[in-house]
Design a protein around this motif. Structure first.
Motif: not given
Length: 114
Positions: A7-11, A36-41, A90-93, A110-112
């Protein structure tokens, strides 16, 4: 049954901060390494930060070192990622991951952007 719920993601605007949480259940939380991992488009999933269960030693990718902090609250069985000075890249899931057993959460976006 192991469950990891992010939880905690957002714009958020560039330069802003955000804290992600990952609630864990179904295993002895304090005993395991968490990450923590992330995946950008259009990109592969990549590691962001890892924290060892036995001594809380943390490691970070070069892209986030100095800006992100990983931590745990064993009493709450929760993994955190505190992100500061956020950038568009940093924008990614963002995914919570238990490497030793291969479990993943479903992710939080997370969208920056301004």
């Amino acid at each position: 049954q192991v469950q990891l719920v992010e939880t905690g993601g957002g714009l958020v605007q560039p330069g802003g901060s955000l804290r992600l949480s990952c609630g864990a259940s179904g295993f002895s939380f304090r005993s395991y390494t968490m990450a923590w991992y992330r995946q950008a488009p259009g990109k592969s999933r990549e590691p962001v930060a890892t924290i060892q269960g036995y001594d809380n030693t943390a490691e970070y990718s070069d892209a986030v070192k100095g800006r992100f902090t990983i931590s745990t609250d064993n009493a709450k069985r929760t993994l955190y990622l505190y992100m500061t000075n956020l950038k568009a890249e940093d924008t990614a899931i963002y995914y919570c991951h238990m490497p030793d057993a291969g479990y993943w959460g479903r992710g939080t976006q997370v969208t920056v952007s301004s």
